[in-house]
Motif scaffolding. Structure first.
Motif, PDB file in Angstrom:
ATOM      1  N   ASN A  20     -10.665   2.237   5.243  1.00 30.00           N
ATOM      2  CA  ASN A  20     -10.490   1.945   6.668  1.00 30.00           C
ATOM      3  C   ASN A  20     -10.116   0.485   6.893  1.00 30.00           C
ATOM      4  OD1 ASN A  20     -11.201   4.630   7.211  1.00 30.00           O
ATOM      5  ND2 ASN A  20     -13.370   4.092   7.347  1.00 30.00           N
ATOM      6  N   GLY A  21      -9.226  -0.045   6.044  1.00 23.87           N
ATOM      7  CA  GLY A  21      -8.724  -1.411   6.173  1.00 23.87           C
ATOM      8  C   GLY A  21      -9.608  -2.484   5.561  1.00 23.87           C
ATOM      9  N   GLU A  22     -10.782  -2.129   5.045  1.00 22.64           N
ATOM     10  CA  GLU A  22     -11.700  -3.114   4.463  1.00 22.64           C
ATOM     11  C   GLU A  22     -11.649  -3.032   2.939  1.00 22.64           C
ATOM     12  OE1 GLU A  22     -16.504  -3.701   4.335  1.00 22.64           O
ATOM     13  OE2 GLU A  22     -15.638  -2.963   6.213  1.00 22.64           O
ATOM     14  N   LYS A  23     -11.538  -4.201   2.267  1.00 27.28           N
ATOM     15  CA  LYS A  23     -11.429  -4.229   0.795  1.00 27.28           C
ATOM     16  C   LYS A  23     -12.763  -3.913   0.136  1.00 27.28           C
ATOM     17  CE  LYS A  23      -7.519  -7.177   0.323  1.00 27.28           C
ATOM     18  NZ  LYS A  23      -6.690  -7.684  -0.700  1.00 27.28           N
ATOM     19  N   THR A  36     -10.015   6.491   5.491  1.00 28.17           N
ATOM     20  CA  THR A  36      -8.632   6.239   5.084  1.00 28.17           C
ATOM     21  C   THR A  36      -8.695   5.291   3.899  1.00 28.17           C
ATOM     22  OG1 THR A  36      -7.915   6.465   7.368  1.00 28.17           O
ATOM     23  CG2 THR A  36      -6.377   5.404   5.839  1.00 28.17           C
ATOM     24  N   ILE A  37      -8.273   5.785   2.747  1.00 28.16           N
ATOM     25  CA  ILE A  37      -8.396   5.001   1.513  1.00 28.16           C
ATOM     26  C   ILE A  37      -7.016   4.736   0.951  1.00 28.16           C
ATOM     27  CG2 ILE A  37      -9.298   4.993  -0.852  1.00 28.16           C
ATOM     28  CD1 ILE A  37     -11.604   6.755   0.184  1.00 28.16           C
ATOM     29  N   GLU A  38      -6.761   3.484   0.591  1.00 32.89           N
ATOM     30  CA  GLU A  38      -5.510   3.085  -0.037  1.00 32.89           C
ATOM     31  C   GLU A  38      -5.850   2.359  -1.331  1.00 32.89           C
ATOM     32  OE1 GLU A  38      -3.174   0.780   2.674  1.00 32.89           O
ATOM     33  OE2 GLU A  38      -3.487   2.216   4.306  1.00 32.89           O
ATOM     34  N   MET A  39      -5.069   2.630  -2.358  1.00 33.53           N
ATOM     35  CA  MET A  39      -5.303   1.967  -3.642  1.00 33.53           C
ATOM     36  C   MET A  39      -3.996   1.875  -4.406  1.00 33.53           C
ATOM     37  SD  MET A  39      -7.271   5.037  -5.595  1.00 33.53           S
ATOM     38  CE  MET A  39      -6.460   5.244  -7.146  1.00 33.53           C
ATOM     39  N   ASP A  40      -3.929   0.903  -5.294  1.00 36.80           N
ATOM     40  CA  ASP A  40      -2.762   0.756  -6.164  1.00 36.80           C
ATOM     41  C   ASP A  40      -2.905   1.699  -7.347  1.00 36.80           C
ATOM     42  OD1 ASP A  40      -1.657  -1.207  -4.550  1.00 36.80           O
ATOM     43  OD2 ASP A  40      -2.711  -2.830  -5.599  1.00 36.80           O
ATOM     44  N   LYS A  41      -1.837   1.815  -8.122  1.00 35.05           N
ATOM     45  CA  LYS A  41      -1.867   2.638  -9.337  1.00 35.05           C
ATOM     46  C   LYS A  41      -2.827   2.007 -10.339  1.00 35.05           C
ATOM     47  CE  LYS A  41       1.196   4.717 -12.698  1.00 35.05           C
ATOM     48  NZ  LYS A  41       1.190   6.126 -12.566  1.00 35.05           N
ATOM     49  N   LEU A  42      -3.614   2.843 -10.978  1.00 35.98           N
ATOM     50  CA  LEU A  42      -4.610   2.344 -11.926  1.00 35.98           C
ATOM     51  C   LEU A  42      -4.025   2.209 -13.326  1.00 35.98           C
ATOM     52  CD1 LEU A  42      -7.599   4.589 -10.835  1.00 35.98           C
ATOM     53  CD2 LEU A  42      -7.260   2.195 -10.301  1.00 35.98           C
TER      54      LEU A  42
END
Length: 198
Positions: free
Chosen positions: A100-103, A151-157
């Motif tokens: 949700n926009g928080e790291k 809502t979760i966003e992440m880079d490729k691991l």
């Protein structure tokens, strides 16, 4: 004299035949039991070692263990040579993602057992990882930990072995097994033909 020599030769031949029959019997018994008795079973008779088995594979405390979690089915883990065990799943690598926009960092969660194993899947001498009940896509694991509506966003691991199964015996021995998940729900590709034409 000749009778003694022939009597001795007869005894030698009889002993040789008896030895050959005994060897054939032992060989036949070994061939018969080969599929029933494993190397681990023999080791357990001589020097029992704490181990966990899953899908005919043994995992020991002093080994680098890895399991690729399938997209469906139930993995049964049998515990051998321990009175009781504790079972936990912990983060194995750290990575950054936003909820949700928080790291956030994966190591924020010390134990993530609930995202992998339900409490009703742990018994005395065995436990399950239910791949039908839990989705081992990394994104779904994060949703289990932070909430389905997040809502979760992440880079490729770099590595998909993001978690580690830790099984600790009542004597303090620990078996650690890296659990490899999928990034997008796809764990592999199988071809229906041996060759591809371009």
């Amino acid at each position: 004299m000749a009778r003694r020599k022939s009597a001795n030769i007869g005894k030698i031949v009889a002993v040789a035949i008896a030895i050959l029959l005994l060897l054939a019997l032992v060989g036949g018994l070994v061939m018969y039991l080969k599929g029933i008795i494993s190397k681990d079973d023999i080791t357990d008779l001589i020097e029992p070692k704490f181990r966990v088995t899953c899908d005919k594979q043994s995992y020991y405390a002093d080994s680098d263990n890895l399991i690729v979690l399938p997209s469906s089915g139930r993995l049964q883990f049998d515990v051998l040579n321990a009175e009781s065990v504790t079972v936990e799943v912990v983060p194995d690598i750290d990575f950054e993602f936003t909820v949700n926009g928080e790291k956030h960092h994966f190591f924020e969660k010390e134990k993530i057992t609930g995202a992998f194993i339900s409490t009703n899947d742990v018994y005395g001498g065995y436990f399950f990882i239910d791949c039908d009940e839990h989705n081992f896509d990394v994104l779904n694991i994060l949703k289990t930990l932070y909430g389905e509506d997040s809502t979760i966003e992440m880079d490729k691991l770099q590595s998909l072995a993001i978690a580690r199964l830790v099984v600790t015996s009542d004597k303090g021995e620990t078996i650690s097994i890296h659990l490899q998940c999928s990034q997008s729900g796809i764990t592999g590709v199988e071809l229906d033909k041996d060759e591809i034409n371009f």
